[in-house]
Enzyme design. Structure first.
Site, PDB file in Angstrom:
ATOM      1  N   ARG A 186       0.866  -1.185   0.000  1.00 22.55           N
ATOM      2  CA  ARG A 186       0.000   0.000   0.000  1.00 22.55           C
ATOM      3  C   ARG A 186       0.898   1.229   0.000  1.00 22.55           C
ATOM      4  NH1 ARG A 186       2.374   2.029   3.725  1.00 22.55           N
ATOM      5  NH2 ARG A 186       0.831   3.677   3.643  1.00 22.55           N
ATOM      6  N   GLY A 187       0.261   2.396  -0.152  1.00 26.90           N
ATOM      7  CA  GLY A 187       1.032   3.623  -0.355  1.00 26.90           C
ATOM      8  C   GLY A 187       1.105   3.859  -1.862  1.00 26.90           C
ATOM      9  N   ALA A 188       0.776   5.083  -2.295  1.00 25.04           N
ATOM     10  CA  ALA A 188       0.570   5.325  -3.726  1.00 25.04           C
ATOM     11  C   ALA A 188       1.775   4.924  -4.602  1.00 25.04           C
ATOM     12  CB  ALA A 188       0.196   6.784  -3.947  1.00 25.04           C
ATOM     13  N   GLN A 205      -1.866   2.551   9.877  1.00 31.38           N
ATOM     14  CA  GLN A 205      -0.591   2.642   9.139  1.00 31.38           C
ATOM     15  C   GLN A 205       0.444   3.446   9.926  1.00 31.38           C
ATOM     16  OE1 GLN A 205      -3.618   3.051   7.819  1.00 31.38           O
ATOM     17  NE2 GLN A 205      -3.705   2.486   5.667  1.00 31.38           N
ATOM     18  N   ARG A 210      -7.169  -0.369  -7.043  1.00 24.79           N
ATOM     19  CA  ARG A 210      -7.541   0.685  -6.081  1.00 24.79           C
ATOM     20  C   ARG A 210      -7.696   1.976  -6.875  1.00 24.79           C
ATOM     21  NH1 ARG A 210      -4.230   1.095  -0.620  1.00 24.79           N
ATOM     22  NH2 ARG A 210      -6.164   2.100   0.029  1.00 24.79           N
ATOM     23  N   ASP A 269      -1.886  10.713  -2.346  1.00 27.34           N
ATOM     24  CA  ASP A 269      -2.286   9.641  -3.264  1.00 27.34           C
ATOM     25  C   ASP A 269      -2.593  10.165  -4.660  1.00 27.34           C
ATOM     26  OD1 ASP A 269      -2.852   8.445  -0.468  1.00 27.34           O
ATOM     27  OD2 ASP A 269      -2.796   6.777  -1.888  1.00 27.34           O
ATOM     28  N   ASN A 320      -5.328  12.336   0.168  1.00 28.62           N
ATOM     29  CA  ASN A 320      -4.429  11.524   0.995  1.00 28.62           C
ATOM     30  C   ASN A 320      -5.289  10.796   2.026  1.00 28.62           C
ATOM     31  OD1 ASN A 320      -1.681  10.713   1.656  1.00 28.62           O
ATOM     32  ND2 ASN A 320      -1.935  11.846   3.555  1.00 28.62           N
ATOM     33  N   LYS A 321      -4.642  10.010   2.847  1.00 28.95           N
ATOM     34  CA  LYS A 321      -5.354   9.186   3.826  1.00 28.95           C
ATOM     35  C   LYS A 321      -6.396   9.976   4.600  1.00 28.95           C
ATOM     36  CE  LYS A 321      -5.126   5.701   4.358  1.00 28.95           C
ATOM     37  NZ  LYS A 321      -6.097   4.841   3.662  1.00 28.95           N
TER      38      LYS A 321
HETATM   39  O1  MRU Z   1      -4.547   3.219   2.097  1.00 28.66           O
HETATM   40  P1  MRU Z   1      -3.059   3.423   1.994  1.00 28.66           P
HETATM   41  O2  MRU Z   1      -2.291   2.896   3.166  1.00 28.66           O
HETATM   42  O3  MRU Z   1      -2.519   2.930   0.671  1.00 28.66           O
HETATM   43  O4  MRU Z   1      -2.907   5.006   2.007  1.00 28.66           O
HETATM   44  C1  MRU Z   1      -1.624   5.542   1.867  1.00 28.66           C
HETATM   45  C2  MRU Z   1      -1.574   7.000   2.044  1.00 28.66           C
HETATM   46  O5  MRU Z   1      -2.577   7.670   2.168  1.00 28.66           O
HETATM   47  C3  MRU Z   1      -0.224   7.636   1.950  1.00 28.66           C
HETATM   48  O6  MRU Z   1      -0.159   8.775   2.755  1.00 28.66           O
HETATM   49  C4  MRU Z   1       0.043   8.024   0.502  1.00 28.66           C
HETATM   50  O7  MRU Z   1      -0.128   6.936  -0.355  1.00 28.66           O
HETATM   51  C5  MRU Z   1       1.393   8.596   0.327  1.00 28.66           C
HETATM   52  S1  MRU Z   1       2.622   7.366   0.456  1.00 28.66           S
HETATM   53  C6  MRU Z   1       4.090   8.058   0.056  1.00 28.66           C
END
Ligand code: MRU
Length: 317
Positions: free
Chosen positions: A48-50, A175, A82, A216, A226-227
């Site tokens: 996970r993470g963009a 996270q 996603r 994201d 973002n999250k």
């Molecule tokens: O749902 P996730 O854990 O994939 O969400 C991730 C985030 O929101 C991060 O802050 C974002 O992807 C930036 S990662 C460098």
């Protein structure tokens, strides 16, 4: 700090992913043998993470090409895994002309290099003794190595600029409490996990000097997804006069999406919040550009109006 290939890698006949659902208790890997298995792993948040999602999708597509899978179908399932992180579609676009393993690996190397560059730019915004607050996980786990917002914290720490990090636990999947805290602990950076709702009183007490997050998807006007919870942090930060910096690679900037309202927001299984009651579980929110002090990419520090500076710096010829 984990090496990029410990986080995710492409081998001859499989994509290997560090299972982020089980960190920090268990350090185990998941092996994917088809593009569909990679898409399942992205959806389930093994990875996970963009930026890391983008790299994983690129590896899944290269694996499909090596396997002789139907590439249109591979692209379809990966692209749909996603919806919010634009890096996923970006990586597939980048591999369209050359879906080779080498090209996919070079995408991964380039993303880590972008992280190092943007981290240095972002660290330059922080004053000595900074007490930072971060949300979700924007570390090496989220980018395939080094990290964006956490990379900036690492760089600031190495330059003696960082005193302490407040880590939002980041409900519902934690996270922050599981992944960011683990990364900061490994790096030896002083930190404390806080309940997401504690950020307001810490800011009111003058204990937060800067908020750093990843992204994201950044729309052309600078509105940033973002999250979930990032928007509330941005409102709090503005109220308390605390700068909020978004640190993200140019692969997260979506020039085709004009404004934040056009960004698709992933709705996840309500059972991630409660299995007992009705629940609603948007995984991301959108922070309006005017609440963001600066967006930092590998090209440098971009300030409002983002529509010109961000697009000029990140559009590819
Ligand atoms: O749902 P996730 O854990 O994939 O969400 C991730 C985030 O929101 C991060 O802050 C974002 O992807 C930036 S990662 C460098």
């Amino acid at each position: 700090m984990l090496e990029p290939e410990q986080i995710l890698r492409l081998e001859d006949d499989r994509v290997v992913l560090l299972d982020q659902r089980r960190l920090p208790a268990d350090v185990v890997e998941v092996e994917c043998r088809t593009a569909a298995e990679v898409a399942d792993a992205i959806r389930a948040m093994v990875v996970r993470g963009a930026p890391a999602i983008g790299i994983a999708a690129g590896y899944g597509y290269a694996l499909a090409a090596a396997n002789g899978e139907d590439l249109d179908e591979a692209e379809r399932v990966l692209r749909a895994a996603r919806p919010t992180a634009v890096n996923l579609g970006w990586a597939l676009d980048e591999l369209a002309a050359d879906p080779s393993a080498e090209r996919a690996r070079s995408l991964h190397r380039d993303e880590v290099a972008r992280c190092r560059a943007m981290a240095a730019h972002a660290a330059s915004l922080l004053a000595p003794g900074t007490r930072a607050l971060t949300h979700c996980n924007a570390g090496g786990l989220a980018t395939g190595g080094y990290g964006s917002a956490v990379g900036a914290l690492q760089s600031a720490w190495e330059q003696g600029l960082l005193a302490h990090v407040w880590v939002d636990e980041t409900r519902p999947l934690l996270q922050g409490a599981r992944l960011t805290a683990w990364e900061l602990e490994t790096a030896g950076i002083p930190h404390a996990v806080i309940a997401d709702a504690a950020a307001a009183s810490l800011m009111a007490a003058g204990e937060v000097d800067a908020v750093l997050t990843g992204a994201d998807r950044i729309a052309a006007n600078g509105d940033t997804a973002n999250k979930i919870g990032t928007y509330s942090l941005a409102v709090l930060a503005r109220h308390h006069g605390v700068p909020l910096y978004v640190v993200a690679p140019s692969s997260t900037v979506d020039h085709r999406t004009a404004r934040g309202v056009d960004i698709p927001i992933e709705q996840r299984d309500p059972a991630e919040i409660t299995e007992r009651f009705a629940a609603r579980n948007p995984a991301f929110d959108v922070t309006p550009a005017d609440l963001i002090t600066a967006i930092v990419t590998e090209h440098g520090v971009h300030e409002s109006p983002y529509g010109s500076s961000l697009v000029r710096a990140t559009v590819r010829p």
